[in-house]
Design an enzyme around this catalytic site. Structure first.
Site, PDB file in Angstrom:
ATOM      1  N   THR A   1       0.612  -1.024   0.072  1.00 52.83           N
ATOM      2  CA  THR A   1       0.261   0.253  -0.314  1.00 52.83           C
ATOM      3  C   THR A   1       0.913   0.920   0.141  1.00 52.83           C
ATOM      4  O   THR A   1       0.470   2.274  -0.566  1.00 52.83           O
ATOM      5  CB  THR A   1      -0.863  -0.013   1.039  1.00 52.83           C
ATOM      6  OG1 THR A   1      -1.709  -1.171   1.052  1.00 52.83           O
ATOM      7  CG2 THR A   1      -1.539   1.467   0.996  1.00 52.83           C
TER       8      THR A   1
ATOM      9  N   SER B   1       1.238  -7.455  -1.420  1.00 46.77           N
ATOM     10  CA  SER B   1       2.041  -8.478  -0.093  1.00 46.77           C
ATOM     11  C   SER B   1       1.066  -9.789  -0.165  1.00 46.77           C
ATOM     12  O   SER B   1       1.645 -11.114   0.124  1.00 46.77           O
ATOM     13  CB  SER B   1       2.398  -8.069   1.110  1.00 46.77           C
ATOM     14  OG  SER B   1       1.782  -7.723   2.189  1.00 46.77           O
TER      15      SER B   1
HETATM   16  N1  ASP Z   1      -2.429  -4.154   3.244  1.00 44.09           N
HETATM   17  C1  ASP Z   1      -2.101  -3.970   2.388  1.00 44.09           C
HETATM   18  C2  ASP Z   1      -0.809  -3.149   2.865  1.00 44.09           C
HETATM   19  O1  ASP Z   1      -1.016  -2.427   3.200  1.00 44.09           O
HETATM   20  C3  ASP Z   1      -1.264  -5.038   0.840  1.00 44.09           C
HETATM   21  C4  ASP Z   1      -0.825  -5.732   0.797  1.00 44.09           C
HETATM   22  O2  ASP Z   1       0.352  -6.298   1.629  1.00 44.09           O
HETATM   23  O3  ASP Z   1      -0.350  -5.438   0.139  1.00 44.09           O
HETATM   24  O4  ASP Z   1       0.235  -2.924   1.666  1.00 44.09           O
END
Ligand code: ASP
Length: 359
Positions: free
Chosen positions: A12, A52
């Site tokens: 994110t 991720s």
């Molecule tokens: N919500 C996730 C983040 O904070 C998405 C991920 O894990 O890439 O990056």
């Protein structure tokens, strides 16, 4: 000047909103632009640009290799490494890196809960804090950490505990290592870490370790299906202090007989795992050869088990001994005889779970 390498992997913190949802697009250099770190020499490495939730064990090994290469090279020596990473599975990458970390220099993971194109995003602040921690001399010999929302959390025991709150991570096994306040880094005591394991090799990528939950009415189907799909190991997230039921115990006994490595964890966020109950409970599971693991949450126990299996450790040493050596190393761990006054039970109160209001 202190030199820090920033390895970008996506998440994110590197994302923006598109017609196809929020996706990772930004480079490490773009992240650094918003961070305001003029007094530190920054080297950027663009390793991957993914959420991720998409990572495989192969990706985790790539991240481990990149960190190893940065720390072992003889020219352009870095003082620490920061990894920008999605929050969803940051705890898994963090524990892998910590299990194999054999260098006094710090490795710090960070990310964001709000996308990189959000004017009010938490990414730049988190990245700045992470670099400040990595550049702090007292961060040496503390292994791998997650720096997030001003908290410094040891990799061992770190968990994402809230889907949207900015303060998204806690250790479920030890108090946090410290805080960053207005750029000032303040460390508390460091939790002990075991001797490092070898970095994963290509065999890690395909080492299947499944995570199977226990719940009312759970039968043996998922356990046996995991084995049928080629699992070499299974983390059983039992109910409560680590319980199954008679069908689960019978299947676990069969799979252990077949040579699979099973460990007993819990679906509860914090607290020790013990073989206490009979009649399908944890005492029966431990009795059929499923050792309890208290010092790492189930998600991280899974990474440890994959590493132990892929490096052949489970052939040479009993699994229970390996779990004691590499998972249950915290002095805060409850003693086997005392399941009622464990520090884990107070941790959530001490650290307070973030409030549940949406950001
Ligand atoms: N919500 C996730 C983040 O904070 C998405 C991920 O894990 O890439 O990056």
């Amino acid at each position: 000047m202190t030199r820090i390498a920033i390895v970008a992997t996506g998440g994110t913190i590197a994302s923006e909103a598109t017609d196809a949802g929020v996706v990772a697009t930004k480079t490490a250099a773009q992240l650094v632009e918003r961070a305001g770190l003029d007094d530190i020499e920054i080297e950027t490495v663009d390793l991957m640009t993914v959420g991720s939730y998409r990572l495989t064990l192969g990706h985790l090994r790539q991240i481990s290799d990149a960190v190893g290469a940065l720390l072992t090279r003889s020219t352009e020596r870095v003082d620490g490494v920061v990894i920008t990473h999605g929050t969803d599975t940051m705890e898994e990458t963090a524990i892998l890196l910590d299990l194999v970390h054999d260098d006094p220099r710090p490795v710090v993971l960070t990310g964001a809960q709000r996308a990189g194109d959000n004017a009010d995003g938490d990414g730049p602040g988190n990245l700045t804090d992470a670099v400040r921690v990595a550049a702090t001399p007292t961060a040496r010999d503390r292994g791998v950490m997650i720096v997030f929302a001003g908290q410094i959390i040891p990799a061992r025991g770190a968990r994402k505990i809230h889907t949207t709150a900015l303060d998204a991570f806690r250790s479920v096994v030890s108090p946090s290592s410290g805080k960053v306040t207005n750029g000032q880094v303040c460390f508390g005591p460091t939790a002990p870490r075991p001797d490092p394991l070898p970095r994963p090799d290509a065999g890690f990528d395909d080492t299947r370790v499944d995570l199977v939950d226990v719940y009312p009415g759970a039968d043996d189907a998922l356990l046996r299906a995991a084995a049928a799909c080629g699992a070499a190991g299974i983390v059983l997230a039992g109910t409560g202090i680590g319980n199954g039921n008679p069908a689960i115990v019978e299947a676990a006994a069969d799979l252990v007989d077949d040579g699979l490595a099973l460990v007993l964890s819990t679906r509860v966020p914090a607290g020790p795992v013990r073989g206490v109950y009979g009649n399908g409970g944890g005492a029966d599971l431990v009795g059929v050869g499923v050792p309890p693991v208290s010092g790492l949450p189930a998600t991280q126990a899974r990474i440890l088990l994959a590493l132990l299996l892929s490096t052949g450790r489970t052939r040479d040493q009993p699994l229970a001994h390996l779990i004691e050596t590499y998972a249950d190393v915290s002095p805060n761990r409850a003693s086997n005889s005392d399941v009622s006054t464990d520090i884990h039970t107070t941790l959530i109160h001490d650290n307070e779970l973030p409030n549940t209001k949406e950001d």
